[in-house]
Design an enzyme around this catalytic site. Structure first.
Site, PDB file in Angstrom:
ATOM      1  N   ARG A  86       0.855  -1.191   0.000  1.00 60.59           N
ATOM      2  CA  ARG A  86       0.000   0.000   0.000  1.00 60.59           C
ATOM      3  C   ARG A  86       0.887   1.236   0.000  1.00 60.59           C
ATOM      4  O   ARG A  86       1.520   1.561   1.004  1.00 60.59           O
ATOM      5  CB  ARG A  86      -0.936   0.032   1.208  1.00 60.59           C
TER       6      ARG A  86
ATOM      7  N   ASP B 234      -3.798   2.683  13.885  1.00 59.85           N
ATOM      8  CA  ASP B 234      -2.987   3.390  12.906  1.00 59.85           C
ATOM      9  C   ASP B 234      -3.504   4.813  12.774  1.00 59.85           C
ATOM     10  O   ASP B 234      -4.269   5.288  13.624  1.00 59.85           O
ATOM     11  CB  ASP B 234      -2.930   2.639  11.571  1.00 59.85           C
TER      12      ASP B 234
END
Length: 540
Positions: A167, A447
């Site tokens: 990603r 996150d």
């Protein structure tokens, strides 16, 4: 971010040193990144302006809706290109930062797929980003290993590792430490360019890539940009058209209205869509920020089984299966609690229930954040989904109208919820400024989406004068003064836990300032990581 001149005449300038930088930023790799920037930078900038213009219209009262001009795509009978054999079974995917030891543990976790995350799970200091790209090169060469000097443990990738998907950072982000024409290069083009240049041919030769997760997309026009980037990169690197496969995270509210169109634009390169649930909650708040009718309750009450989240997940499965691609479920952020077996049993039960909901809804796979949760999720999907996926199980019966995708959750806004948002936002951001992008907080692996939801909810509640239930049963309106007092109290609590030395060494003071400025801003900032990135670069 973008440039007005061709990149070929603008050699990149690297502003700071980092270990491994010479191996990662080779002359040919940098030239390729510069070519990507020169070719696509102006379009990228125009798309970011289009985002702002759309948000301005929504702020003035125009709610998200299906696009009339793409009705034929939504109603058309078509499918995306077939998914490669190696990508057909994705029943459990583990995600994590591009830190060396964590990459090895994730690859060895028993999950089908590991998403190596340069975005939300990695604090984007230059050292971290370059180290991550160096780790990718070592993965390519079979040299990814780590010997821990503190414990004496040795970490090596096993014989049957998870399939790796990368990603890159989002289209809105910049890599401030590499300039082209005096301007920062796009972080998305930087991360994609380096991985495809260094690893694309090798991964394609073994039929294990190159595969990507695409974050924060808001429109099919942005998907078209990525498709054109893929076409150019494949030709430049020497890969057949369609070799790159991407899974798009549907983690913004506007994208939920353009799922068919996003798949159409990427139809030769797409492998699936993913329910990026935490960022999706943040995007819901951000997109509808001016509309008090869409106030959300405490984060703990914003669950996937009802209101706009349940509809969004159902639509994703419906669209993906109609188009022949994977519908990936969302993240379970729970992590084991050391020394507390009862807490572990409860946490694992919640994960199991969440995964049962996903597989029965029709999802073809799911995410976990910790290796210990891989067996839990695998057990659920193995029992409910005996084949590699359930793409051929259509979910076309539900008719989903726009209002259903906007329906807010009912629930309470409590003082405890306000305090939790304050403490979690500060705690996460302080760790992020210290170089850690995946942080255990309150027995969850968090996150950047954590800080974004927390500060966005605080801004929303303050902006609309939400009624907050107090511990004694009374209620009061959230005001700037009271919010400031609560932030101060949470800072004092952190000081009490860490002491003054630990507080300042951990960058808590900077984190608290950034959070307070974000939640009291006149207009909700798009991303709290933008001002935080400026601080991170000073601290790095």
């Amino acid at each position: 971010m973008p440039l007005d001149r061709p990149a070929a005449s603008l050699p990149p300038v690297i502003l700071r040193a980092a270990p491994d930088v010479d191996r990662v930023l080779t002359a040919d790799a940098l030239a390729f990144v510069a070519e990507l920037q020169g070719r696509f930078g102006l379009r990228l900038n125009a798309l970011m302006i289009a985002r702002s213009r759309r948000q301005e219209r929504i702020d003035r009262g125009e709610l998200p809706d299906y696009l009339p001009e793409t009705k034929d795509i939504r109603q058309g009978i078509w499918e995306a290109a077939p998914v490669p054999q190696v990508l057909r079974d994705r029943r459990v995917e583990i995600t994590g930062p591009v830190e060396r030891k964590m990459m090895i543990n994730a690859l060895n976790s028993g999950a089908k797929v590991f998403m190596a995350d340069f975005e939300d799970a990695t604090a984007p200091s230059f050292a971290n980003i370059i180290a991550g790209h160096g780790n990718m090169i070592d993965y390519r060469d079979g040299l990814l290993a780590f010997d821990d000097p503190k414990t004496g443990k040795n970490y090596r990738v096993g014989p049957d590792p998870a399939l790796l998907i990368v990603r890159p950072r989002g289209l809105h982000m910049a890599e401030a430490n590499v300039l082209i024409g005096g301007q920062p290069v796009s972080a998305a083009l930087f991360d994609f360019g380096l991985t495809i240049w260094h690893c694309g041919r090798a991964l394609a030769a073994t039929e294990r890539g190159p595969f990507y997760y695409l974050p924060k997309i808001e429109s099919h026009d942005e998907a078209r940009l990525w498709n054109d980037i893929f076409l150019f990169a494949q030709e430049k690197v020497g890969l057949a058209k369609g070799t790159i496969k991407a899974t798009v995270l549907i983690e913004t509210l506007p994208a939920a209205f353009e799922m068919d169109e996003i798949i159409w634009q990427l139809r030769d390169h797409i492998a699936g869509l993913n329910c990026g649930r935490w960022d999706y909650i943040f995007s819901y708040i951000k997109t509808l920020r001016n509309h008090g009718a869409y106030l959300l309750p405490d984060r703990a009450e914003v669950t996937m089984d009802r209101a706009f989240l349940a509809v969004y997940a159902a639509r994703l499965v419906k669209v993906c299966h109609r188009r022949g691609i994977h519908a990936m479920g969302g993240m379970s952020a729970a992590i084991p609690v050391k020394g507390d077996s009862a807490a572990n049993v409860a946490a694992f039960a919640r994960v199991r229930a969440d995964k049962e909901r996903e597989v029965r809804m029709g999802h073809d796979g799911t995410w976990v954040a910790h290796p210990d949760l891989v067996p839990v999720a695998l057990e659920v999907f193995d029992a409910e989904m005996p084949l590699a996926n359930q793409i051929r199980k259509q979910r076309q019966e539900a008719r989903i109208v726009p209002a259903m995708l906007l329906k807010p959750h009912d629930g309470r806004i409590t003082e405890a919820g306000v305090r939790t948002n304050i403490s979690v936002a500060i705690e996460y951001l302080a760790n992020w400024l210290s170089g850690r992008g995946a942080v255990p907080i309150h027995n969850l692996m968090e996150d950047a989406a954590t800080a974004e939801i927390s500060r966005a909810q605080l801004w929303q509640w303050l902006r609309h004068g939400a009624a907050v239930e107090l511990a004694d049963g009374d209620s009061t309106r959230l005001t700037t003064e009271w919010l400031g007092a609560l932030i101060q109290e949470e800072i004092v609590a952190i000081l009490g836990r860490l002491g003054p030395t630990g507080f300042h060494r951990g960058h808590y003071a900077s984190a608290a300032r950034i959070v307070q400025e974000a939640v009291t801003a006149e207009t909700l900032p798009d991303f709290i990581t933008a001002p935080a990135y400026d601080v991170l670069n000073v601290l790095d």
